[in-house]
Enzyme design. Structure first.
Site, PDB file in Angstrom:
ATOM      1  N   HIS A 283      -1.904  -4.564  -9.641  1.00  0.00           N
ATOM      2  CA  HIS A 283      -1.603  -4.092  -8.290  1.00  0.00           C
ATOM      3  C   HIS A 283      -2.903  -3.594  -7.654  1.00  0.00           C
ATOM      4  O   HIS A 283      -3.491  -2.626  -8.122  1.00  0.00           O
ATOM      5  CB  HIS A 283      -0.567  -2.971  -8.375  1.00  0.00           C
ATOM      6  CG  HIS A 283      -0.043  -2.530  -7.046  1.00  0.00           C
ATOM      7  ND1 HIS A 283       0.800  -3.302  -6.287  1.00  0.00           N
ATOM      8  CD2 HIS A 283      -0.251  -1.407  -6.320  1.00  0.00           C
ATOM      9  CE1 HIS A 283       1.093  -2.667  -5.173  1.00  0.00           C
ATOM     10  NE2 HIS A 283       0.462  -1.516  -5.154  1.00  0.00           N
ATOM     11  N   ASP A 285      -4.072  -2.161  -4.266  1.00  0.00           N
ATOM     12  CA  ASP A 285      -3.749  -1.706  -2.915  1.00  0.00           C
ATOM     13  C   ASP A 285      -4.847  -2.207  -1.983  1.00  0.00           C
ATOM     14  O   ASP A 285      -6.029  -1.948  -2.202  1.00  0.00           O
ATOM     15  CB  ASP A 285      -3.630  -0.182  -2.891  1.00  0.00           C
ATOM     16  CG  ASP A 285      -2.330   0.273  -3.541  1.00  0.00           C
ATOM     17  OD1 ASP A 285      -1.292  -0.365  -3.275  1.00  0.00           O
ATOM     18  OD2 ASP A 285      -2.351   1.236  -4.325  1.00  0.00           O
ATOM     19  N   ASP A 395       5.629  -1.796  -4.871  1.00  0.00           N
ATOM     20  CA  ASP A 395       5.197  -0.439  -4.513  1.00  0.00           C
ATOM     21  C   ASP A 395       5.537  -0.033  -3.077  1.00  0.00           C
ATOM     22  O   ASP A 395       5.180   1.047  -2.643  1.00  0.00           O
ATOM     23  CB  ASP A 395       3.669  -0.356  -4.731  1.00  0.00           C
ATOM     24  CG  ASP A 395       3.138   1.071  -4.659  1.00  0.00           C
ATOM     25  OD1 ASP A 395       3.904   1.989  -4.981  1.00  0.00           O
ATOM     26  OD2 ASP A 395       1.976   1.251  -4.276  1.00  0.00           O
ATOM     27  N   HIS A 608       1.062  -1.574   2.668  1.00  0.00           N
ATOM     28  CA  HIS A 608       1.942  -0.411   2.424  1.00  0.00           C
ATOM     29  C   HIS A 608       1.230   0.933   2.236  1.00  0.00           C
ATOM     30  O   HIS A 608       1.914   1.943   2.018  1.00  0.00           O
ATOM     31  CB  HIS A 608       2.909  -0.692   1.276  1.00  0.00           C
ATOM     32  CG  HIS A 608       2.282  -0.857  -0.070  1.00  0.00           C
ATOM     33  ND1 HIS A 608       2.093  -2.082  -0.659  1.00  0.00           N
ATOM     34  CD2 HIS A 608       1.789   0.040  -0.953  1.00  0.00           C
ATOM     35  CE1 HIS A 608       1.514  -1.925  -1.843  1.00  0.00           C
ATOM     36  NE2 HIS A 608       1.319  -0.644  -2.044  1.00  0.00           N
TER      37      HIS A 608
HETATM   38 ZN   LIG Z   1       0.492   0.110  -3.791  1.00  0.00          ZN
END
Ligand SMILES: [Zn+2]
Length: 1100
Positions: A283, A285, A395, A608
């Site tokens: 993951h 971000d 997420d 997000h």
């Molecule tokens: Zn995230």
């Protein structure tokens, strides 16, 4: 029969082991502590060097926090460097050139492993001399080892590079990772060693860790746990730190428990039933505690590591989402992208998710959700030959009720998340289920039961993959999504080694759910479909997956929310006018590339941790620059298309002011214009402008109404009736403002007071806002208990009519903060439109905001009783409770809305419209719009400064209806004013109203664009189609099966439905007739409740 070999006498006492003591003992063997030098950690390496004869370090410290690419960096000014030096400050980059010469002793030459150990406590990436990223080297033990090529044993010097970025995996948070970054963090290079590891010691280390976990975590009464404890103690007894040959004996003991197959991928081939499917993931971000620029490097170092692991571990499958990250990588690391492409083809590097980024799904408009998919799927298909079938949002902070429908329209039938495991009020009851959208569309949803998307493959996570599974009756398998994440990283070699051992343990001993590697996430879902009768056996969940946490994210970073709304609308307008211009003016080419670039920005900022407001200040500095770019370039695109239609920004002789209406219905509005003649001016406005009434009889173009007669019956007035009491009044509404709040709102036509007695509307209220931990993310339920109304207003009269009048309320919030709220009412300008600006109280609030942990909201009580309120969401509306009957109702104490929220009885209601807000609450008969927050982490200055926001109170007869939906569109979509030559206005209007809708008014054409691959539009990422087409997005906004007819005055060849990716579906029969001397095509369409459908019209 007794055995002869069983001795008769025994004088050797044997104790039953005191379990707790022996269990505590096993910690000594691999953990730090006083005995470490005498246990396994002491023998991990056979040899280690870092002297100048074998390891030479040079460094180029890049000035000005720049992040140069490899080609530039290798030509930097390098100087000698050494272990123990510190590098900084935060966000700076240091390129190391490293020369290695392997010692020529046997201990090095006989070893089939060779490692470079690096510890700079920050993020690094190894490059070969050709500039290919080979793998990440991440500090604080996350990924500290690079396997050195064995060819380098030749006694020669060999060179490689490490790009070190002065940030941790989670940025540079000051003390706590979510605190604002420390700008002056320095990172000490504590390790740069060439190592000959001991392979047996490393294998034993992993074996022992897992058996020790089995001893600790398996059912303490089980033989499996008791034997594990015995095995651990036997290993410790057999081990001699001074005799490495004992390592082989120790491994024989561990394999008695784990089985013999654990040193290779064959371990997964036992043919036994699998319960846990492990899938590697990373993951990243796209921006969060670091800016976008760092993410570009995070992808390179994380994914290079995975390519290396895939080549070492044949069972490794790596799922990775976010087309944007692939696009960055393709542009900036083309050689790595080529390697990834090979592994995509081999089925090992699995692109997943279908969307541009892992976006927020609460706030993006419907069309933006579609564009996430359109951009994402087109990138994947054009680069890898396939689309994704699984939407992947592990997420994201809650999931809109239309997500399943948008997924299906974009070719995805599966959905993965796990965020709801963070709910802080109710436990979400399902792990594997059918999730159903507002329109009835479903996706197969799996929430990994280990409750993580960044599993480190802990023993408990494997066992929880079944233990926590909430639908075991229907499905006995769980997906285990593992790999270091959030800041990137992904799986490590020890994780893949551990998985082999778990599998060996399950096959050889049992009790732990059997885990398997070698399946993709898609294959997991395939299996799920097969074993659940195509999902028919699974339970269902209808509507929103409301996330019971992070409720502050609808409000935090107000400017970004506004940038999002404005940009979505601007791109709608640009596509509308550019489409029509490109089909009617041969010399104008549809600017597909420029439009796509802007959509990519809007979709990127919907990541997000960006749109929700949970990033650091640097993220918002970037986001605001990007929104400014969209605003500027979008305005330019609109202007160029308008010019192609004959619309000019400047007035000339013989030209009239006009306004472009991009919405698919007539409008009639009061607009402030420059240079207007007395025939159309109705009232002076600010900045030397004049108000004029602009009107259209169809969509497309508004013209000024000549000689408007404003009489008492239609005008608005403002009067001061007492010291602090002011009254705004038009023929529909009478608004009394007392001491700065609206004390009465009287609906004349319904003869009804809208406010409950003794209450005030447009009442500002400050809540104490100190959530438990995640400041930018959360506003907690107890915040509602500590609140105070703003009072002490200074009130004055603003505009005075006849068509716009206003009262200005100024209030001090604190010594540093204030607000100015302009409450306006318009006169009646239309006899035909159901709702115009005379139907609502229009409020513009300007705030200077410098608070700490306070939440500013504005309240609108209403004499309306209902157990549900409605909120606009993508392509429809969502109903949520107004009460706290159950903990599920209470959990929704703060929710997301789009352009409006409504509280209605069957016969009457009040809608609150807004131009840039998303946070809302309806508690009983109070509607409350969330305006500004003031969290201090991770952005220490979130929302500080000046803000202007607009919202309106719209009382209405009847329940929520399509007139209100349209009014909220009008409220948000600006009329753009131009000048048109007198003789050209009619033909321009005809072009702009070439597509109209007749029929039920709840149907909305929300977007009009050109076909992606039209012959004159496509960018060549797909084969061009020999056609010119327009694409219409159409949905039912209220929730009723709807029929309508599209009227098209352009020459139509063909009409059909498509999916959201513009793949053609059913053709639509149409009729053509001559109307008013023009050829007009009538295309009948129908939609189910809340269905979004896409219609493609191919033109001659
Ligand atoms: Zn995230």
């Amino acid at each position: 029969m007794s055995s002869d070999s069983y001795p008769q006498l025994n004088n050797r006492p044997v104790a039953k082991k005191v379990r707790d003591i022996y269990k505590q003992r096993i910690d000594q063997f691999i953990n730090e502590g006083p005995y470490m030098p005498f246990n396994l950690p002491a023998v991990m390496d056979d040899a280690r060097v870092s002297d100048e004869q074998h390891v030479r370090l040079e460094v180029y410290s890049v000035p000005d926090l720049a992040r140069p690419p490899f080609k530039e960096a290798i030509n930097g000014k390098y100087r000698p460097a050494r272990k123990g030096e510190a590098f900084g400050p935060s966000w700076s980059t240091h390129w190391f050139r490293i020369n290695l010469r392997v010692p020529q002793e046997d201990v090095w030459l006989d070893n089939n492993m060779l490692e470079f150990h690096w510890e700079n406590h920050n993020e690094g990436c190894v490059y070969n001399t050709d500039g290919l990223p080979l793998q990440g080297l991440t500090g604080d033990d996350e990924r500290p080892v690079w396997p050195v090529p064995l060819e380098w044993k030749d006694g020669e010097w060999h060179t490689f590079y490490i790009e070190a970025s002065c940030n941790g995996m989670f940025g540079n948070g000051d003390r706590d990772q979510i605190q604002p970054p420390d700008p002056n963090r320095w990172f000490t290079l504590s390790n740069a060693d060439l190592v000959a590891p001991n392979p047996d010691a490393h294998a034993l280390y992993l074996d022992f860790g897992i058996i020790a976990d089995a001893a600790r975590e398996l059912d303490q009464d089980s033989w499996e746990s008791n034997v594990a404890l015995k095995v651990c103690n036997d290993v410790m007894n057999a081990f001699d730190p001074d005799d490495k040959s004992t390592l082989k004996r120790c491994r024989e003991i561990t394999k008695s428990y784990l089985g013999d197959a654990i040193d290779g991928p064959e371990v997964y081939e036992s043919g036994q039933r699998t319960f846990v499917y492990a899938i590697g993931h990373c993951h990243i971000d796209t921006a969060w505690l670091w800016p976008y620029a760092e993410t570009r490097r995070k992808t390179a170092r994380s994914w290079a590591s995975q390519v290396a692991l895939i080549r070492k571990y044949p069972e490794h499958r790596f799922a990775c989402s976010q087309a944007q990250q692939y696009k960055w990588l393709k542009a900036e690391y083309p050689s790595l992208f080529a390697e990834i492409k090979k592994e995509v083809k081999n089925g090992k590097f699995n692109f997943i998710g279908g969307s541009w980024v892992e976006n927020d799904t609460n706030m993006p408009a419907g069309e933006a959700l579609v564009r996430q998919m359109l951009l994402g799927q087109r990138f994947f298909e054009s680069n890898f030959g396939e689309r994704s079938v699984t939407y992947w949002l592990p997420d994201t902070f809650g999931y809109s009720p239309q997500v399943p429908q948008v997924c299906r329209g974009a070719g995805m039938s599966r959905f993965l998340t796990q965020k709801l495991s963070w709910n802080n009020i109710n436990l979400f009851p399902n792990s594997t289920f059918n999730w159903i959208a507002l329109d009835g569309s479903q996706v197969l949803c799996h929430m990994p039961p280990a409750n993580t998307y960044t599993s480190r493959v802990e023993f408990s996570e494997v066992s929880n993959s079944l233990k926590n599974h909430k639908n075991l009756a229907d499905n006995q398998t769980g997906l285990l999504v593992f790999g270091i994440g959030d800041g990137g990283g992904g799986p490590t070699a020890p994780m893949l080694e551990k998985l082999r051992r778990y599998r060996g343990l399950s096959d050889n001993v049992g009790l732990l759910p059997r885990v398997k590697m070698g399946h993709t996430a898609d294959e997991y879902f395939d299996e799920l479909e097969r074993t659940t009768n195509n999902g028919k056996d699974l339970v269902t969940w209808m509507g929103e997956l409301y996330f019971e946490l992070h409720r502050g994210t609808y409000t935090t970073q107000s400017d970004v929310k506004k940038g999002n709304r404005r940009s979505e609308i601007l791109l709608h307008d640009v596509e509308f006018i550019a489409s029509l211009a490109s089909l009617t003016n041969r010399n104008y080419k549809y600017p597909k590339e420029r439009i796509t670039d802007l959509w990519e920005i809007v979709c990127l900022n919907q990541f997000h941790d960006v749109l929700p407001g949970s990033g650091i200040e640097m993220v918002y500095d970037d986001a605001k620059i990007l929104y400014a770019e969209v605003a500027e370039k979008g305005a330019q695109l609109f202007k160029e298309a308008a010019a192609a239609l004959g619309l000019s920004e400047t007035s000339g002789s013989g030209s009239d002011p006009v306004a472009v209406n991009t919405l698919p219905w007539p409008r009639e509005e009061l607009i402030a214009l420059s240079n207007v003649n007395s025939k159309i001016a109705v009232q002076s406005a600010a900045d030397n402008k004049q108000y004029a009434v602009m009107k259209s009889t169809s969509n497309g173009l508004l013209k000024p109404v000549q000689g408007v007669r404003v009489n008492a019956a239609s005008s608005v007035s403002v009067t001061q009736v007492a010291d602090t009491v002011f009254v705004l009044e038009n023929p529909k509404l009478k608004v009394t403002i007392k001491d700065g709040v609206i004390s009465s709102l009287y609906d004349k036509s319904e003869e009804r007071e809208v406010l409950p007695e003794g209450t005030g509307s447009n009442q500002f209220v400050i809540f104490d806002d100190k959530p438990l931990y995640f400041q930018a993310w959360d506003t907690e339920v107890y915040s509602l208990d500590k609140r105070c109304y703003l009072s002490g207003a200074t009130v004055s009269i603003g505009e005075t009519g006849p068509l716009r009048a206003s009262v200005i309320v100024e209030q001090k919030i604190s010594d540093k903060s204030w607000l100015k709220s302009t409450i306006a009412l318009d006169g009646v300008i239309s006899a035909t439109e159901a709702i115009t600006s005379s139907s609502f109280v229009d409020i513009t609030t300007e705030v200077e905001w410098h608070e700490n942990h306070k939440f500013l909201k504005v309240e609108f009580p209403a004499e309306v009783h209902s157990d549900v309120a409605s909120y606009e969401t993508q392509f429809g509306l969502i109903k949520r409770p107004t009460h706290f009957n159950t903990s599920w109702d209470l959990a929704k104490f703060e929710v997301c809305c789009h352009k409006w929220a409504d509280l209605s009885e069957a016969t009457y209601g009040v809608t609150i419209m807004n131009d840039s807000k998303y946070g809302f609450a309806t508690h009983g008969n109070i509607q409350r719009l969330s305006l500004l927050r003031s969290p201090k982490a991770p952005d220490g200055h979130a929302d500080m400064g000046h803000h202007i926001m607009k919202y309106a109170i719209l009382p209405h007869s009847g329940p929520i209806n399509s007139d209100i939906v349209r009014a909220s569109y009008n409220y948000n979509y600006p009329l753009r004013t131009y000048y048109a030559a007198k003789n050209a206005a009619t033909s321009i209007k005809d072009i702009l109203s070439a597509v109209t809708v007749e029929g039920d008014t709840n149907i909305i054409v929300s977007n009009l664009k050109r076909g992606e691959d039209d012959v004159d539009v496509g960018l060549g990422d797909f084969p061009l189609k020999n056609e010119k087409s327009i694409i219409l997005r159409i949905y039912d906004s209220i929730g009723g099966r709807t029929k309508a007819t599209l009227s098209v005055t352009l020459p139509v060849l063909k009409a059909c439905y498509t999916n959201l990716l513009e793949d053609e579906k059913d053709e639509i029969n149409f009729t053509t007739a001559r109307i008013d001397g023009k050829t007009c095509t009538k295309i009948p369409i129908s939609v189910r409740p809340f269905e979004v459908s896409t219609v493609k019209i191919v033109l001659a």
